[in-house]
Design a protein around this motif. Structure first.
Motif, PDB file in Angstrom:
ATOM      1  N   GLN A 176      19.307 -36.654  13.957  1.00  0.00           N
ATOM      2  CA  GLN A 176      17.903 -36.277  14.139  1.00  0.00           C
ATOM      3  C   GLN A 176      17.096 -37.459  14.675  1.00  0.00           C
ATOM      4  O   GLN A 176      16.257 -37.307  15.583  1.00  0.00           O
ATOM      5  CB  GLN A 176      17.322 -35.792  12.805  1.00  0.00           C
ATOM      6  N   LYS A 177      17.379 -38.635  14.134  1.00  0.00           N
ATOM      7  CA  LYS A 177      16.687 -39.825  14.606  1.00  0.00           C
ATOM      8  C   LYS A 177      17.035 -40.123  16.056  1.00  0.00           C
ATOM      9  O   LYS A 177      16.169 -40.506  16.865  1.00  0.00           O
ATOM     10  CB  LYS A 177      17.022 -41.029  13.727  1.00  0.00           C
ATOM     11  N   LYS A 193      17.933 -37.942  18.263  1.00  0.00           N
ATOM     12  CA  LYS A 193      17.265 -36.905  19.061  1.00  0.00           C
ATOM     13  C   LYS A 193      15.790 -37.238  19.275  1.00  0.00           C
ATOM     14  O   LYS A 193      15.248 -37.108  20.401  1.00  0.00           O
ATOM     15  CB  LYS A 193      17.411 -35.551  18.357  1.00  0.00           C
ATOM     16  N   GLU A 194      15.118 -37.677  18.201  1.00  0.00           N
ATOM     17  CA  GLU A 194      13.707 -38.032  18.322  1.00  0.00           C
ATOM     18  C   GLU A 194      13.527 -39.208  19.277  1.00  0.00           C
ATOM     19  O   GLU A 194      12.587 -39.230  20.094  1.00  0.00           O
ATOM     20  CB  GLU A 194      13.141 -38.378  16.942  1.00  0.00           C
ATOM     21  N   ARG A 195      14.423 -40.194  19.161  1.00  0.00           N
ATOM     22  CA  ARG A 195      14.345 -41.371  20.049  1.00  0.00           C
ATOM     23  C   ARG A 195      14.593 -40.965  21.491  1.00  0.00           C
ATOM     24  O   ARG A 195      13.924 -41.452  22.412  1.00  0.00           O
ATOM     25  CB  ARG A 195      15.395 -42.411  19.591  1.00  0.00           C
ATOM     26  N   THR A 196      15.493 -40.046  21.687  1.00  0.00           N
ATOM     27  CA  THR A 196      15.781 -39.575  23.044  1.00  0.00           C
ATOM     28  C   THR A 196      14.591 -38.842  23.640  1.00  0.00           C
ATOM     29  O   THR A 196      14.238 -39.038  24.813  1.00  0.00           O
ATOM     30  CB  THR A 196      17.016 -38.649  23.014  1.00  0.00           C
ATOM     31  N   GLU A 197      13.973 -37.969  22.833  1.00  0.00           N
ATOM     32  CA  GLU A 197      12.794 -37.248  23.309  1.00  0.00           C
ATOM     33  C   GLU A 197      11.659 -38.214  23.664  1.00  0.00           C
ATOM     34  O   GLU A 197      10.946 -38.029  24.660  1.00  0.00           O
ATOM     35  CB  GLU A 197      12.332 -36.265  22.241  1.00  0.00           C
ATOM     36  N   LYS A 198      11.512 -39.258  22.845  1.00  0.00           N
ATOM     37  CA  LYS A 198      10.485 -40.252  23.107  1.00  0.00           C
ATOM     38  C   LYS A 198      10.728 -40.964  24.435  1.00  0.00           C
ATOM     39  O   LYS A 198       9.813 -41.189  25.240  1.00  0.00           O
ATOM     40  CB  LYS A 198      10.419 -41.246  21.966  1.00  0.00           C
ATOM     41  N   ASN A 217       9.963 -38.587  27.253  1.00  0.00           N
ATOM     42  CA  ASN A 217       8.516 -38.483  27.451  1.00  0.00           C
ATOM     43  C   ASN A 217       7.967 -39.700  28.181  1.00  0.00           C
ATOM     44  O   ASN A 217       7.089 -39.593  29.066  1.00  0.00           O
ATOM     45  CB  ASN A 217       7.804 -38.311  26.121  1.00  0.00           C
TER      46      ASN A 217
END
Length: 622
Positions: free
Chosen positions: A419-420, A422-427, A430
């Motif tokens: 999950q972390k 994934k969040e870092r990838t989305e960031k 963006n």
């Protein structure tokens, strides 16, 4: 009156003075009642002297089977007068003395010219001196119907044994011998099979319980050899001095010691107790003192010797029984097996304790008792194996539950890590989108700011390279999951799902700097199957696993990757049994590859804190 009573008591016998008359039938026992004896005080009489008429009055009638309880240092002469009134012409008659452990037994056969032919055998002489190769003393009388002959026997013995003498026909002798050896063969065969099976268990399970039980079986076999004489006949026929070691007290001592050691180990498997160990050691010490005292210093009467032996053994037996009951183990086979042992000890002194009137049954009774004891102890071991299996199953279930909980926590941690990521990838994505938007604005602005065109182009090139690096980093992040702690094998296989992905990774790692042909040194190559490389100069093919830690690997490479990964982690410790169960590999295979990894670490001085596991992949040990 006594002669008349003896004649009535044994049908088929006829008595004429001291003459035994054969009148038919095939087997006569209690021949000793028709014999007389003479004690040679100086041990210097010859058969020719004994056969003279002047010695007729010197012979005394035999009143009981032991003849005499004293005069053990003197030769005893026995005389048997036989008259054959059998009407069957082809009957051959044999004389048999069942006391096979007589030190010296000389048979004097009368010749037609009045001389005698002697045959000497016994426990003090090589077995091959016997005319008839049988564990008992057997002699052909060669007496035809209507003949009467006088036979002499000279006996030297070491204890007042009970004589059991027979006259048998050839047919009866063969039938009796075949039956006797047949049942003894079955007896020793079964004991040998149980012994071999327990030695196999010692080799496979490395448990001293089976070693002690094998020692008990050997002691019982040794004891039996001393009871039936087969050891002398088949194992050491040319070494009669070894017969000393089959004496009753020695073999009984061996059986007692072996049983005490086995019983202690048997009880300790259920309930570890220093009290049981001390009682066993004390019993062995006391039995040893009793054995040494009996054979060297003092003469202990048979009943007292047996009573003291049983009393010594009762102490550890009662303590062991109390410990078993305390552990809620009710092993009746163990109790009855020890009862058989007490019966063996009693029966080993048949001079004192005659359990049966028939001497043959009384002597051989110990064999089925030993057989029963071994079978009962075997049943006790099987019951113990079941008890240990139940314990092992309980521990395995608890271990499985603990492993499942551990896997659950590992999955939970992995999910959080994913999950972390994934969040870092989305960031990052963006950020990349925002940069792209600003790039558009800059390009629009560049229409107005021509003088800044070169600088804007440089910024665009930088951003494009950064995007490529981000995409590369995405792939690296996925692979770097394998370097995070707590990764199980299923999650690890998401990174390296099969052999092809492992070979691809190994190929990139191996030739990431430059390719050099190992055969000719050329640096140009063509792609080959399984991510190998083929030299364009000499056509030499090189696999990715050559000169790496995975060279000549005998099991799937993706499993070897996981073992290498775990070996570089300090926070994940799996036992060989756990690793073997997870990877579905033999415990020895896991151990061998982990040992290979340890050698690679030592070779390159690997530091788990500073280096990743992939640095060990290129270590070549051969």
């Amino acid at each position: 009156m006594i002669a008349l009573m003896l004649f009535i008591s044994f049908p088929g016998f006829a008595k004429e003075g001291k003459t035994f008359v054969i009148e038919g039938g095939e087997d006569y026992d209690n021949i000793i009642e028709y014999m007389d004896f003479l004690v040679d005080q100086n041990n210097d009489l010859t058969v020719n002297q004994i056969a003279e008429h002047k010695f007729d009055g010197a012979f005394q009638p035999i009143l009981y089977n032991n003849i005499l309880y004293d005069s053990l240092e003197h030769d005893i002469w026995l005389r048997l007068i036989v008259k054959n009134n059998d009407i069957i012409q082809d009957h051959s008659w044999y004389f048999e003395s069942w006391g096979f452990d007589i030190n010296q037994f000389t048979f004097y056969f009368p010749n037609a010219d009045g001389t005698f032919t002697a045959n000497t055998s016994g426990y003090d002489f090589p077995f091959d001196q016997r005319n008839i190769k049988h564990k008992n003393f057997n002699y052909l009388l060669d007496i035809r119907p209507g003949e009467q002959k006088t036979y002499y026997f000279k006996v030297r013995r070491s204890y007042p044994l009970a004589f059991n003498l027979h006259l048998r026909t050839n047919e009866k002798f063969i039938a009796h011998t075949l039956n006797e050896y047949y049942f003894l063969g079955i007896y020793y065969g079964v004991l040998a099979l149980i012994l071999i099976f327990n030695l196999y268990l010692v080799y496979k399970l490395k448990d001293t319980l089976y070693l002690y039980f094998a020692g008990l079986i050997l002691a019982c076999i040794w004891f039996s050899f001393g009871r039936d004489g087969l050891g002398f006949q088949y194992l050491w026929p040319n070494h009669p001095d070894l017969n000393y070691w089959t004496k009753g007290n020695i073999t009984q001592f061996a059986v007692v010691i072996a049983t005490l050691l086995f019983s202690n180990r048997f009880v300790q498997k259920y309930n570890v107790s220093q009290l049981m160990l001390k009682a066993t050691i004390l019993a062995i010490f006391l039995k040893g003192l009793l054995f040494i005292a009996q054979d060297t210093f003092i003469i202990i009467e048979g009943r007292l010797y047996v009573g003291l032996t049983i009393l010594i053994m009762l102490v550890p037996f009662c303590i062991g029984l109390w410990l078993l009951i305390k552990s809620k183990i009710y092993s009746w086979s163990y109790i009855f097996a020890n009862a058989c042992l007490f019966l063996i000890i009693i029966n080993s002194h048949t001079i004192v304790f005659a359990l049966f009137e028939d001497q043959v049954i009384n002597w051989y009774f110990v064999h089925p008792v030993i057989f029963l004891e071994v079978v009962l102890f075997s049943l006790s071991i099987f019951n113990q194996i079941k008890f240990l299996q139940d314990q092992y199953q309980t521990v395995s279930e608890e271990k499985t539950l603990a492993l499942e909980e551990k896997n659950r926590l590992a999955d939970e941690l992995n999910n959080k890590l994913q999950q972390k990521v994934k969040e870092r990838t989305e960031k990052i994505e963006n950020m990349a989108a925002d940069l792209a938007s600003k790039n558009v604005q800059l390009q629009t602005t560049n229409l107005k700011l021509q003088e800044l065109n070169i600088q804007v182009n440089q910024i665009n090139d930088y951003l494009r390279k950064n995007n490529e690096q981000l995409r590369t980093n995405m792939e690296e992040v996925t692979k770097n999951l394998a370097l995070m702690k707590g990764l199980d094998f299923d999650s690890f296989k998401n990174v390296f799902p099969d052999k092809d992905s492992c070979l691809q990774f190994l190929s990139e790692l191996k030739w990431k700097h430059k390719y050099i042909c190992k055969k000719c040194g050329y640096n140009k190559y063509a792609e080959a199957p399984n991510h190998g490389r083929r030299c364009k100069n000499c056509n030499y093919f090189e696999s990715p696993t050559v000169d790496t830690l995975f060279h000549k690997l005998k099991f799937p490479i993706e499993k070897a990757f996981y073992i290498l990964y775990l070996s570089n982690r300090k926070d994940v410790e799996l036992t060989l049994n756990e690793l073997s169960e997870i990877l579905d590999l033999r415990r020895e295979t896991c151990w061998a590859f982990k040992n290979k990894i340890s050698q690679a670490m030592e070779k390159v001085g690997h530091n788990k804190d500073l280096s990743g596991w992939e640095t060990l992949a290129l270590v070549h040990l051969e």
